[in-house]
Design an enzyme around this catalytic site. Structure first.
Site: not given
Length: 467
Positions: A333, A61
């Protein structure tokens, strides 16, 4: 160069004694992820100043060149080599950084990868796949690490009711094949990424069963949690289960997602307070129901082939710090980080098995899943093609009705309905005639490969039972 690659590679004279490996989902979606660029710049700063310094980093990402190049600029003194991978309409978001030269790289796109109709989810549009890099870490012919960085299809419902479970299973199969082939070439293998799966799930078993790699976290902590406590309670039929604390989730269970310590998981009010400068204290002893591990480092040293025995010195969850001024977590995350050290002797190392370690029943389960999904997609194709022909008929009817229209505004409404309806019909027709057909062919290939693997597993069972 535009992608931040480094040329003028110098020959390596000595094999390193240790490897520091980091995998992180950066949550760097353009226009969507809050404080995107500031957070990714800080991620670059943390990588540049980490102790011990990283040797190989896999990012997911990391969608924009701006963010990637900012990270490359900050880390060029510790990670002078890197590759940003191009894929899909909006980019795959994958990047690999390295202390050592990248001899070869490629981007492998998954054949099954979401649906264009689910534009609000985006998995199909980003062209998810595997970023592959062959990294030379020493002067010997086999002093090579093959790195595979990926981000599997996201789960939007709980398994086994997730309508994309077939996609994610097929993707796990594809990356397992790539890692298996790397091991067969006699190289060390690292599989990094956000796999969007919990330990011992079907996709997880497929990776460890079809490729000679192992999940580093469960090598070190074999009794770590398989999913979130919330999932465990559902599977136990609502019965009480032991809920680990937020601290235990990080230290013992390797939870990289939905941690109480991550500010992007906080309530709306806590986030608003943080924006205003009012922080919230998270007690490490607070039970954490939702935290789970989705990020992994899979590893095979292939010691018999390479002559190098790499052992796991440590593994931990990292990137838990906050942005120094924004005070938010650096991503939604946390990272998974591992240190590998090279032993002086091979000891009792054996060659990794290249035969299937999965039971026949697992292949039967996958084949049943494929069959169910195949029926769903064939129904979808019929519905979409049927919608296309229905809209053709409606459009023609509207044009005919215009001739008999008593008023101009009625004619306008009929033309508008015809145009909008026919446009929707064309989109559905394209998906029915082209996309679903392509997906069914990819599904057929996956089915054939699983059937062959099942045959091999059955033959092995027969030989072992005969022995």
């Amino acid at each position: 160069m535009a992608d931040g690659s480094v040329t003028g590679i110098a020959p390596l004279l000595e094999l390193p004694s240790s490897l520091r490996v980091i995998s992180l989902n950066c949550w760097g979606l353009k226009f969507i992820s809050k404080h995107r660029h500031a957070r990714l710049v800080e991620i670059g700063h943390q990588l540049a100043t980490a102790s011990p310094p990283p040797s190989i980093v896999g990012l997911q990402e990391c969608w924009t060149q701006e963010d990637y190049l900012a990270i490359r600029e900050l880390t060029k003194h510790v990670l002078p080599y890197g590759k940003f991978y191009w894929s899909g309409i909006f980019g795959g978001g994958l990047a690999i950084l390295s202390k050592w030269p990248i001899e070869e790289s490629s981007m492998y796109r998954y054949p099954l990868n979401g649906r264009p109709a689910a534009f609000y989810r985006g998995d199909w549009y980003v062209g998810k796949g595997v970023a592959c890099a062959r990294i030379r870490i020493g002067p010997g012919r086999k002093d090579v690490v093959e790195v595979f960085c990926t981000h599997l299809h996201a789960p939007y419902e709980q398994e086994p009711n997730d309508s994309y479970i077939c996609h994610r299973t097929a993707q796990a199969w594809e990356i397992a094949k790539l890692m298996r082939h790397a091991a067969e070439r006699g190289h060390m293998v690292l599989g990094l990424g956000d796999f969007n799966m919990i330990p011992l799930s079907l996709a997880y078993k497929l990776i460890e069963g079809h490729a000679p790699v192992r999940d580093i976290w469960r090598i070190v902590k074999p009794d770590s949690a398989l999913g979130s406590a919330e999932q465990a309670m559902r599977m136990a039929g609502g019965k009480a289960v032991e809920v680990p604390t937020a601290e235990q989730c990080l230290v013992e269970h390797g939870t990289t997602c939905n941690s109480r310590f991550n500010t992007w998981r906080w309530s709306k009010q806590m986030k608003k307070d943080l924006e205003k400068g009012k922080d919230s204290y998270v007690d490490p002893k607070t039970p954490d129901l939702r935290a789970k591990r989705l990020d992994y480092v899979f590893f095979a040293d292939n010691a018999v082939e390479t002559g190098n025995d790499w052992r796991i010195e440590s593994v931990e969850v990292g990137m838990t710090m906050r942005h120094p001024t924004l005070k938010c977590s650096l991503s939604d995350h946390f990272s998974i980080e591992a240190t590998l050290t090279r032993a002086s002797d091979l000891g009792e190392k054996k060659a990794p098995t290249m035969t299937s370690a999965l039971p026949v029943e697992t292949y039967d389960l996958i084949l049943a899943m494929i069959s169910t999904y195949d029926k769903r997609e064939r129904l979808q194709r019929r519905l979409r093609i049927g919608h296309f022909w229905a809209e053709v008929g409606i459009s023609i009817s509207c044009f005919v009705a215009v001739w008999w229209s008593p008023r101009n505004f009625v004619a306008f409404i009929l033309m508008l309905l015809s145009t909008l309806g026919f446009g929707a019909g064309i989109i559905d027709g394209l998906m029915g005639f082209l996309f679903v057909g392509s997906e069914l062919r990819a599904l057929r290939e996956f089915e054939i490969e699983i059937k062959r693997a099942r045959e091999r597993a059955a033959q092995l069972d027969m030989r072992s039972s005969g022995a």
